[in-house]
Write an enzyme that holds these catalytic residues in place. Structure first.
Site, PDB file in Angstrom:
ATOM      1  CD  GLU A  46      -3.085  -0.170  -0.005  1.00  0.00           C
ATOM      2  OE1 GLU A  46      -3.162   0.212  -1.254  1.00  0.00           O
ATOM      3  OE2 GLU A  46      -3.381  -1.308   0.384  1.00  0.00           O
ATOM      4  CG  ASP A  49       0.142   3.118  -6.475  1.00  0.00           C
ATOM      5  OD1 ASP A  49       0.714   3.941  -5.577  1.00  0.00           O
ATOM      6  OD2 ASP A  49      -0.666   3.500  -6.903  1.00  0.00           O
ATOM      7  N   GLY A 149     -17.259   4.473  -4.597  1.00  0.00           N
ATOM      8  CA  GLY A 149     -16.421   5.299  -3.556  1.00  0.00           C
ATOM      9  C   GLY A 149     -16.000   4.614  -2.507  1.00  0.00           C
ATOM     10  N   GLY A 151     -13.594   2.379  -2.130  1.00  0.00           N
ATOM     11  CA  GLY A 151     -12.214   1.717  -2.045  1.00  0.00           C
ATOM     12  C   GLY A 151     -11.737   0.396  -2.919  1.00  0.00           C
ATOM     13  CB  SER A 153     -10.866   0.345  -8.080  1.00  0.00           C
ATOM     14  OG  SER A 153     -10.153   1.033  -8.935  1.00  0.00           O
ATOM     15  CB  SER A 154     -16.865   1.251  -8.454  1.00  0.00           C
ATOM     16  OG  SER A 154     -16.881   2.790  -8.023  1.00  0.00           O
ATOM     17  CG  ASP A 199      -7.065   1.501  -8.354  1.00  0.00           C
ATOM     18  OD1 ASP A 199      -6.453   0.604  -7.634  1.00  0.00           O
ATOM     19  OD2 ASP A 199      -7.666   2.246  -8.155  1.00  0.00           O
TER      20      ASP A 199
HETATM   21  P1  ADP Z   1     -13.740   3.819  -5.865  1.00  0.00           P
HETATM   22  O1  ADP Z   1     -13.017   3.668  -7.150  1.00  0.00           O
HETATM   23  O2  ADP Z   1     -13.141   3.613  -4.667  1.00  0.00           O
HETATM   24  O3  ADP Z   1     -15.412   3.028  -6.055  1.00  0.00           O
HETATM   25  P2  ADP Z   1     -13.799   6.454  -6.883  1.00  0.00           P
HETATM   26  O4  ADP Z   1     -14.309   7.815  -6.109  1.00  0.00           O
HETATM   27  O5  ADP Z   1     -12.524   6.434  -7.637  1.00  0.00           O
HETATM   28  O6  ADP Z   1     -14.156   5.296  -5.776  1.00  0.00           O
HETATM   29  O7  ADP Z   1     -15.065   6.128  -8.106  1.00  0.00           O
HETATM   30  C1  ADP Z   1     -16.432   6.394  -7.858  1.00  0.00           C
HETATM   31  C2  ADP Z   1     -17.025   7.038  -8.997  1.00  0.00           C
HETATM   32  O8  ADP Z   1     -16.938   6.148 -10.104  1.00  0.00           O
HETATM   33  C3  ADP Z   1     -18.337   7.422  -8.541  1.00  0.00           C
HETATM   34  O9  ADP Z   1     -18.567   8.500  -8.070  1.00  0.00           O
HETATM   35  C4  ADP Z   1     -19.164   7.488 -10.264  1.00  0.00           C
HETATM   36  O10 ADP Z   1     -18.672   8.599 -10.704  1.00  0.00           O
HETATM   37  C5  ADP Z   1     -18.341   6.410 -10.634  1.00  0.00           C
HETATM   38  N1  ADP Z   1     -19.144   5.182 -10.622  1.00  0.00           N
HETATM   39  C6  ADP Z   1     -18.906   4.000 -10.009  1.00  0.00           C
HETATM   40  N2  ADP Z   1     -19.844   2.978  -9.993  1.00  0.00           N
HETATM   41  C7  ADP Z   1     -20.829   3.399 -10.928  1.00  0.00           C
HETATM   42  C8  ADP Z   1     -21.841   3.122 -11.319  1.00  0.00           C
HETATM   43  N3  ADP Z   1     -22.580   1.790 -10.937  1.00  0.00           N
HETATM   44  N4  ADP Z   1     -22.883   3.934 -12.180  1.00  0.00           N
HETATM   45  C9  ADP Z   1     -22.135   5.182 -12.355  1.00  0.00           C
HETATM   46  N5  ADP Z   1     -20.928   5.629 -11.863  1.00  0.00           N
HETATM   47  C10 ADP Z   1     -20.434   4.891 -11.255  1.00  0.00           C
HETATM   48 MG    MG Z   2     -11.290   4.792  -7.880  1.00  0.00          MG
END
Ligand code: ADP
Ligand code: MG
Length: 419
Positions: A46, A49, A149, A151, A153-154, A199
């Site tokens: 952690e 990177d 959001g 963590g 990595s959506s 990620d």
């Molecule tokens: P993490 O990557 O840890 O989840 P981030 O802040 O880097 O957090 O990314 C989250 C963002 O990705 C959300 O605020 C949104 O803009 C986008 N996102 C994630 N999942 C979706 C979804 N299912 N539909 C639309 N946007 C999404």
């Molecule tokens: Mg992210």
């Protein structure tokens, strides 16, 4: 509402069904393609990177799924009161996690715009356009079982699913590394998040039952088998996010750069603990501690990868707990809630809850940037749900906050296919 029959389906097929059904309902014609992008969790390595170090993530069995069809599949019948006809050069993008239907003119150059979530998609389209690839007009529906959001990595998952979709849509395929780098650039330029490569590489190159040992300097990866059927990966989300995070990240990066300059190396990857010990008296104490975390964490990560491969679980667990302590004390990116979760996991494994749960947890640590978010643990699979319940119960009792826990396994990377 999910019926009993659907409940018995594994998670991903169920999500894909949901994506195709929601697409058809929303756009009044069926999808032609489906693309998936997994989230990821980092087992160890952690804040290394951006110091050219090694990280050991895996793609998880939680995904962004996109169902899509070309605009040419729209027919006059699909115009309804809630969804009027749109010009043939306008793409439409919807998400079950977002209110707004987004219209994007894919025939012109992409620009950042509202709503912000669509910028991840716009950024990836821009990457294709930059390569001279024409992106056709489409309708797309995004569904997800990844917390946004949280963590996990959506953001990389939505980028990688989009890139995989555009590959199949345009017939232009690229290497996994190129696709991951295209998505990283989308995140830098369209979401303005200065992320490393972990990620996107994890979401692109994940492999079922394998971890990914990624050298962030050479961008080389090797897959490390995690095939022991008695071991499970447990993720517990603290469901807190402390606002310090943005400034804290930039400050840590600059402290690492200062420490590297002091040690006469281009990045901390090239420094040893002996170099650091020799320079201690000339270093700012805080920079010394930051460097001690990075140098020791890089070493722990390669050692942990070897220990996973050799099924030496005690060594893996020790490295995970040490990683957490180093992030807490030397790098100072943990928080009370993450520390509590790690101590609960350790205590449960020491038999504090019941004798049944003794030795149930191999190791536990915060994962991701810190200041909130998740902890990751390796646990004995047959006790995993009991451990999850016990940690959640004790966490809520102490903090009043409900944690979210789930058990996962290493999953395959992003891909797309024709329905
Ligand atoms: P993490 O990557 O840890 O989840 P981030 O802040 O880097 O957090 O990314 C989250 C963002 O990705 C959300 O605020 C949104 O803009 C986008 N996102 C994630 N999942 C979706 C979804 N299912 N539909 C639309 N946007 C999404
Ligand atoms: Mg992210």
């Amino acid at each position: 509402m999910i019926s009993d029959a659907q409940e018995r389906l594994p998670r991903l097929p169920r999500l894909i069904e949901q994506a195709t059904a929601t697409f058809t309902k929303r756009f009044a014609h069926p999808p032609k393609w489906v693309a998936i992008g997994p989230g990821r969790v980092n087992l160890i390595g952690e804040h290394v990177d951006y110091n050219d170090g090694f990280v050991l993530p895996m793609a998880i069995d939680r995904h962004i799924v996109i169902a899509a069809a070309p605009a040419s599949a729209r027919c006059a019948l699909s115009a309804t009161e809630s969804l009027p006809q749109v010009p043939s050069h306008i793409s439409r993008l919807a998400s079950d996690g977002q209110e707004q239907l987004v219209e994007i003119d894919t025939t012109s150059a992409m620009k950042r715009s509202d709503p912000a979530w669509a910028n991840y998609v716009r950024g990836v389209i821009a990457g294709f356009q930059d390569r001279g690839i024409t992106v056709p007009t489409f309708d797309a529906m995004v569904v997800s079982d990844l917390p946004m959001g949280g963590g996990l990595s959506s953001s990389a998952a939505i980028e990688m699913a989009t890139a995989s979709l555009l590959e199949i849509m345009t017939g232009h395929f690229m290497s996994l590394a190129e696709k991951a780098l295209l998505c990283q650039r989308a995140e830098h330029e369209f979401a303005r998040v200065p992320c490393g490569i972990m990620d996107q590489f994890a979401s692109a190159m994940g492999r079922r039952d394998h971890l990914l040992l990624l050298d962030c300097r050479s961008q080389q990866i090797s897959h490390v088998p995690l095939q022991d059927d008695s071991i499970a990966v447990l993720i517990v989300n603290s469901n807190v996010r402390h606002e310090l995070s943005d400034g804290g990240y930039a400050q840590r990066r600059s402290q690492c750069e200062q420490a590297a300059a002091m040690l006469g190396v281009s990045s901390l990857r090239d420094a040893t603990m002996a170099d650091l010990a020799a320079a201690e008296s000339q270093m700012e104490p805080v920079n010394y501690r930051r460097a001690r975390h990075v140098i020791s964490e890089i070493q722990r990560t390669t050692e942990a990868a070897a220990a996973v491969e050799a099924a030496q679980w005690d060594d893996v667990g020790k490295a995970m707990y040490e990683s957490h302590a180093s992030l807490r004390d030397d790098f100072e990116v943990s928080c009370a809630e993450l520390d509590l979760l790690v101590e609960l996991a350790r205590g449960i494994s020491e038999g504090q809850a019941s004798d049944v749960l003794r030795d149930s947890v191999i190791g536990c640590r915060m994962t991701g940037g810190g200041f909130g978010g998740c902890v990751v643990s390796l646990v004995k699979k047959h006790l995993a749900s009991k451990v999850a319940a016990e940690i959640s119960k004790r966490y809520e009792l102490k903090t009043g906050i409900a944690a979210t826990a789930f058990i996962t396994r290493p999953a395959d990377g992003a891909k797309a296919w024709l329905l």
